[in-house]
Design a protein around this motif. Sequence first.
Motif, PDB file in Angstrom:
ATOM      1  N   SER A 248       0.826  -1.199   0.000  1.00 37.82           N
ATOM      2  CA  SER A 248       0.000   0.000   0.000  1.00 37.82           C
ATOM      3  C   SER A 248       0.868   1.259   0.000  1.00 37.82           C
ATOM      4  N   ALA A 249       0.439   2.233  -0.793  1.00 34.68           N
ATOM      5  CA  ALA A 249       1.145   3.520  -0.909  1.00 34.68           C
ATOM      6  C   ALA A 249       2.618   3.341  -1.282  1.00 34.68           C
ATOM      7  N   SER A 250       2.905   2.425  -2.203  1.00 41.95           N
ATOM      8  CA  SER A 250       4.289   2.183  -2.602  1.00 41.95           C
ATOM      9  C   SER A 250       4.499   2.182  -4.105  1.00 41.95           C
ATOM     10  N   GLY A 251       3.595   2.823  -4.848  1.00 41.17           N
ATOM     11  CA  GLY A 251       3.899   3.096  -6.238  1.00 41.17           C
ATOM     12  C   GLY A 251       3.088   2.416  -7.319  1.00 41.17           C
ATOM     13  N   LYS A 252       2.022   1.669  -6.966  1.00 42.34           N
ATOM     14  CA  LYS A 252       1.261   0.983  -8.017  1.00 42.34           C
ATOM     15  C   LYS A 252       0.531   1.968  -8.935  1.00 42.34           C
ATOM     16  N   THR A 253      -0.241   2.890  -8.337  1.00 34.71           N
ATOM     17  CA  THR A 253      -0.995   3.830  -9.162  1.00 34.71           C
ATOM     18  C   THR A 253      -0.042   4.610 -10.057  1.00 34.71           C
ATOM     19  N   ASN A 254       1.069   5.052  -9.480  1.00 33.34           N
ATOM     20  CA  ASN A 254       2.028   5.835 -10.257  1.00 33.34           C
ATOM     21  C   ASN A 254       2.615   5.050 -11.415  1.00 33.34           C
ATOM     22  N   LEU A 255       3.007   3.797 -11.167  1.00 35.32           N
ATOM     23  CA  LEU A 255       3.615   3.011 -12.242  1.00 35.32           C
ATOM     24  C   LEU A 255       2.572   2.623 -13.291  1.00 35.32           C
ATOM     25  N   ASP A 272      -4.769  -0.469 -11.301  1.00 33.55           N
ATOM     26  CA  ASP A 272      -3.745   0.137 -10.437  1.00 33.55           C
ATOM     27  C   ASP A 272      -3.654  -0.480  -9.049  1.00 33.55           C
ATOM     28  N   ASP A 273      -4.497  -1.506  -8.757  1.00 30.92           N
ATOM     29  CA  ASP A 273      -4.451  -2.013  -7.377  1.00 30.92           C
ATOM     30  C   ASP A 273      -4.661  -3.521  -7.253  1.00 30.92           C
ATOM     31  N   ILE A 274      -5.558  -4.064  -8.063  1.00 33.91           N
ATOM     32  CA  ILE A 274      -5.915  -5.477  -7.896  1.00 33.91           C
ATOM     33  C   ILE A 274      -5.944  -6.168  -9.259  1.00 33.91           C
ATOM     34  N   PRO A 299      -1.379  12.800  -1.988  1.00 35.44           N
ATOM     35  CA  PRO A 299      -0.095  13.479  -1.787  1.00 35.44           C
ATOM     36  C   PRO A 299       0.990  12.991  -2.750  1.00 35.44           C
ATOM     37  N   ASN A 300       1.745  13.930  -3.244  1.00 32.06           N
ATOM     38  CA  ASN A 300       2.827  13.694  -4.211  1.00 32.06           C
ATOM     39  C   ASN A 300       2.327  13.410  -5.624  1.00 32.06           C
ATOM     40  N   THR A 301       1.040  13.451  -5.854  1.00 32.20           N
ATOM     41  CA  THR A 301       0.547  13.351  -7.230  1.00 32.20           C
ATOM     42  C   THR A 301       0.661  14.755  -7.817  1.00 32.20           C
ATOM     43  N   SER A 363      -4.708  10.861   2.263  1.00 28.91           N
ATOM     44  CA  SER A 363      -5.854  11.429   1.547  1.00 28.91           C
ATOM     45  C   SER A 363      -5.886  10.830   0.140  1.00 28.91           C
ATOM     46  N   ARG A 364      -7.079  10.725  -0.426  1.00 28.60           N
ATOM     47  CA  ARG A 364      -7.230   9.947  -1.664  1.00 28.60           C
ATOM     48  C   ARG A 364      -8.199  10.592  -2.639  1.00 28.60           C
ATOM     49  N   PHE A 365      -8.114  10.157  -3.897  1.00 29.44           N
ATOM     50  CA  PHE A 365      -9.111  10.518  -4.900  1.00 29.44           C
ATOM     51  C   PHE A 365      -9.819   9.241  -5.350  1.00 29.44           C
ATOM     52  N   SER A 394       9.018  -3.122  -3.396  1.00 27.42           N
ATOM     53  CA  SER A 394       8.672  -2.616  -2.061  1.00 27.42           C
ATOM     54  C   SER A 394       9.525  -1.401  -1.727  1.00 27.42           C
ATOM     55  N   ARG A 395       9.284  -0.857  -0.574  1.00 33.26           N
ATOM     56  CA  ARG A 395       9.984   0.315  -0.065  1.00 33.26           C
ATOM     57  C   ARG A 395      11.094  -0.142   0.844  1.00 33.26           C
ATOM     58  N   ARG A 396      12.326  -0.052   0.379  1.00 34.25           N
ATOM     59  CA  ARG A 396      13.460  -0.432   1.233  1.00 34.25           C
ATOM     60  C   ARG A 396      14.562   0.605   1.081  1.00 34.25           C
ATOM     61  N   ASN A 473      12.969  -1.903  -6.521  1.00 31.15           N
ATOM     62  CA  ASN A 473      12.957  -1.050  -5.324  1.00 31.15           C
ATOM     63  C   ASN A 473      13.285   0.380  -5.748  1.00 31.15           C
ATOM     64  N   TRP A 474      12.247   1.212  -5.854  1.00 27.22           N
ATOM     65  CA  TRP A 474      12.460   2.618  -6.255  1.00 27.22           C
ATOM     66  C   TRP A 474      12.951   3.462  -5.068  1.00 27.22           C
ATOM     67  N   PHE A 475      12.993   2.852  -3.866  1.00 26.27           N
ATOM     68  CA  PHE A 475      13.078   3.663  -2.644  1.00 26.27           C
ATOM     69  C   PHE A 475      14.407   3.534  -1.901  1.00 26.27           C
ATOM     70  N   PRO A 486      15.663   8.384  -9.411  1.00 25.36           N
ATOM     71  CA  PRO A 486      14.659   9.452  -9.520  1.00 25.36           C
ATOM     72  C   PRO A 486      13.211   8.960  -9.610  1.00 25.36           C
ATOM     73  N   GLY A 487      13.011   7.719 -10.010  1.00 24.90           N
ATOM     74  CA  GLY A 487      11.659   7.142  -9.985  1.00 24.90           C
ATOM     75  C   GLY A 487      10.707   7.716 -11.009  1.00 24.90           C
ATOM     76  N   TYR A 488       9.415   7.515 -10.761  1.00 22.99           N
ATOM     77  CA  TYR A 488       8.327   8.021 -11.599  1.00 22.99           C
ATOM     78  C   TYR A 488       8.592   7.754 -13.096  1.00 22.99           C
ATOM     79  N   GLY A 489       8.577   8.805 -13.945  1.00 19.13           N
ATOM     80  CA  GLY A 489       8.722   8.618 -15.392  1.00 19.13           C
ATOM     81  C   GLY A 489       9.982   7.851 -15.785  1.00 19.13           C
ATOM     82  N   GLU A 490      11.022   7.939 -14.950  1.00 18.94           N
ATOM     83  CA  GLU A 490      12.268   7.225 -15.257  1.00 18.94           C
ATOM     84  C   GLU A 490      12.126   5.720 -15.030  1.00 18.94           C
ATOM     85  N   ASN A 491      11.100   5.306 -14.307  1.00 19.85           N
ATOM     86  CA  ASN A 491      10.913   3.864 -14.068  1.00 19.85           C
ATOM     87  C   ASN A 491      10.685   3.089 -15.367  1.00 19.85           C
ATOM     88  N   VAL A 492      10.309   3.811 -16.419  1.00 20.24           N
ATOM     89  CA  VAL A 492      10.109   3.145 -17.711  1.00 20.24           C
ATOM     90  C   VAL A 492      11.412   2.502 -18.198  1.00 20.24           C
TER      91      VAL A 492
HETATM   92  P1  GTP Z   1      -2.312   1.933  -2.624  1.00 20.43           P
HETATM   93  O1  GTP Z   1      -3.410   2.617  -3.353  1.00 20.43           O
HETATM   94  O2  GTP Z   1      -2.293   2.256  -1.161  1.00 20.43           O
HETATM   95  O3  GTP Z   1      -2.312   0.452  -2.830  1.00 20.43           O
HETATM   96  O4  GTP Z   1      -0.911   2.574  -3.119  1.00 20.43           O
HETATM   97  P2  GTP Z   1      -0.039   2.491  -4.465  1.00 20.43           P
HETATM   98  O5  GTP Z   1       0.846   1.291  -4.413  1.00 20.43           O
HETATM   99  O6  GTP Z   1      -0.912   2.632  -5.643  1.00 20.43           O
HETATM  100  O7  GTP Z   1       0.929   3.758  -4.323  1.00 20.43           O
HETATM  101  P3  GTP Z   1       1.003   5.128  -5.146  1.00 20.43           P
HETATM  102  O8  GTP Z   1       1.366   4.922  -6.582  1.00 20.43           O
HETATM  103  O9  GTP Z   1      -0.227   5.892  -4.868  1.00 20.43           O
HETATM  104  O10 GTP Z   1       2.247   5.830  -4.445  1.00 20.43           O
HETATM  105  C1  GTP Z   1       2.247   6.145  -3.089  1.00 20.43           C
HETATM  106  C2  GTP Z   1       3.360   7.086  -2.760  1.00 20.43           C
HETATM  107  O11 GTP Z   1       4.613   6.642  -3.281  1.00 20.43           O
HETATM  108  C3  GTP Z   1       3.123   8.487  -3.319  1.00 20.43           C
HETATM  109  O12 GTP Z   1       3.523   9.439  -2.365  1.00 20.43           O
HETATM  110  C4  GTP Z   1       4.030   8.497  -4.507  1.00 20.43           C
HETATM  111  O13 GTP Z   1       4.400   9.789  -4.885  1.00 20.43           O
HETATM  112  C5  GTP Z   1       5.204   7.646  -4.069  1.00 20.43           C
HETATM  113  N1  GTP Z   1       5.899   7.055  -5.241  1.00 20.43           N
HETATM  114  C6  GTP Z   1       5.322   6.393  -6.262  1.00 20.43           C
HETATM  115  N2  GTP Z   1       6.231   6.039  -7.210  1.00 20.43           N
HETATM  116  C7  GTP Z   1       7.427   6.503  -6.763  1.00 20.43           C
HETATM  117  C8  GTP Z   1       8.756   6.456  -7.299  1.00 20.43           C
HETATM  118  O14 GTP Z   1       9.033   5.930  -8.373  1.00 20.43           O
HETATM  119  N3  GTP Z   1       9.729   7.039  -6.546  1.00 20.43           N
HETATM  120  C9  GTP Z   1       9.463   7.625  -5.328  1.00 20.43           C
HETATM  121  N4  GTP Z   1      10.472   8.164  -4.664  1.00 20.43           N
HETATM  122  N5  GTP Z   1       8.222   7.708  -4.816  1.00 20.43           N
HETATM  123  C10 GTP Z   1       7.217   7.144  -5.509  1.00 20.43           C
END
Ligand code: GTP
Length: 580
Positions: A248-255, A272-274, A299-301, A363-365, A394-396, A473-475, A486-492
């Motif tokens: 949870s909150a570790s990057g699925k929606t973003n990726l 993005d989740d299941i 947050p961070n979106t 907080s969520r949308f 994961s976040r490590r 591990n992006w973290f 740097p994560g995000y778009g660079e994860n491609v």
């Molecule tokens: P759930 O909906 O709880 O299952 O979360 P999720 O796995 O979809 O996580 P989400 O993509 O919403 O990311 C959660 C947090 O991780 C946000 O604060 C993001 O900005 C941050 N995050 C996502 N991708 C990256 C990344 O590549 N690098 C870093 N540093 N942070 C990231």
Amino acid sequence: MITTRFVEKWVDEAANLTVPSRVVWCDGSDAEYERLIAEMLRDGTLLPLNPRTYPNCYLHRSHPSDVARTEQLTFICTRTRDDAGPTNNWMAPDEAKERVGALYRRSMHGRTMFVIPYLMGPAGSPMSRVGVMVTDSAYVVASMHIMARVGDVALRHMRDPEDFVAGLHSLGDLSPDRRFIMHFPAERLIWSVGSGYGGNALLGKKCHALRIASSQARQEGWMAEHMLILGLEDPDGEVTYLAAAMPSASGKTNLAMVVSKLPGYRVWTVGDDIAWIHVDARGQLRAINPERGFFGVAPNTSPKTNPNGMATVRANTIFTNVALTPSGEPWWEGMDAEPPAGLVDWQGKAWQPGGAAAAHPNSRFTAPVRQCPSIDPNWEDPQGVPISGFIFGSRRARVVPLVFEAFDWPHGVFLGSAMGTETTAAITGKVGVVRRDPMAMIPFCGYNMADYFSHWLGIGSRLAKPPRIFRVNWFRRDGESRFLWPGYGENVRILKWIVERIRGKAAARETPIGYVPTPGSLDTDGLDVPAARLEAALHCDRDEWFEALDELRGFYEQFGPRLPAPIWEAHAQTARRFRV
Ligand code: GTP
Ligand code: SPV
Ligand code: MN
């Protein structure tokens, strides 16, 4: 409205227990959604947002003690404690019915009980499943409209009159002392009381599509996973589908909706989740997204980190616990916009610069998947999309390299089972503590996790060509606690390497933990990361891994003889490879 005797019987039982003043059957129509919204605007459950910049968007503020999933109050009620396993909270079904049943007695007195028939998965898909939940929360009904397919479409999908997961939800008094999220896998039943938030209350999501479905999937030979599904399109236009499990909150929606930094590459979003994943007649894994909405972390979106996410939430979205600007727009930390004067925080109080976060960290949308600019044209294909690779991320801050590949399926299952992660705000409790989270399923597996590992191993042997398995591990952080990658778009760039490995094109170095990219095999064209930093991100440290393997042994031991032998073997082999 279509219904069956069994659905009616279940609804009658729920009404007899909770004694609502009226019962409303939901049809999932736009008119119904609009009525719910109007009602919630009147009673203050929702606040309107700026209709010009955020048309048909609303803000909901949940109770301040009800802002995330509460795992300590979540139970798997199997016949024996062993069937739930050492990683789940367990209560005997009879005891659960008695203790929690008391909290439902007349809990809807003077309120409306909504009956929500919902379908998880695309209409017409043999992989889709039906649920019928009742709730006394209009916010839950509106959210279910966005997250699932509500109405006749669901009831029409039942394969027999009893073919549905039943869910009883009541807000109760919202006290954490009287909050319970109970799962009865044998009865395909969910009881949730005392919370109106997220996975605790939108029963189609974690309770049904993961906890109950995982148990059902094991019996029926498929998989219900906490995974995003994406397609990576290469410059030749070929799309390769991958599924990725991340906590949870570790990057699925973003990726899942990432905008590529690599020219010619493009990511298509399926979920993005299941993910619900089946073995088809040819021994190929195929996945559907059971949901039709995103319940994403705000947050961070930002336009930099997740432009597709920003575009998705510009209309028809319910925001929960974000901050509010004087012009009626949502605001959160990391949105890439200065906090405006007069900002109101998530609890409705004037925000003080330098004070606590304006938006709650969880907080969520809640937004419809179809609004995502990167939505895959096949996202509702009843047959699902073919999965060529799995990713566990994961976040490590330490230990785990940016990316590496498992030697084979059993080794990949071991890597997934060995996953640990730092906790986040998605769960009530301490943030940033490392805990074991196999396959990102520790809060969501509806049965004994040792049996879940066996199920994964068994699926592999049914596949013509098992998908390759990768760990990311992006973290990982440097000595100054800054992210190495740097994560995000660079994860491609990492996705590209993964797809090239699948196609047998990318080079890798064999290490004791798996195949790690050679320095030249990652596409670093235009990447602003010094070679030494990239090397640090990919480094595999012997001492750190010995420590990790030691800790892992303790985790595995609690399963006793139920832990499948190949997991122990892979564990021992890893240590042996480090020794030579
Ligand atoms: P759930 O909906 O709880 O299952 O979360 P999720 O796995 O979809 O996580 P989400 O993509 O919403 O990311 C959660 C947090 O991780 C946000 O604060 C993001 O900005 C941050 N995050 C996502 N991708 C990256 C990344 O590549 N690098 C870093 N540093 N942070 C990231
Ligand atoms: C998670 O925690 O993994 C989520 C959010 O996706 S919730 O729906 O609240 O479980
Ligand atoms: Mn999740």
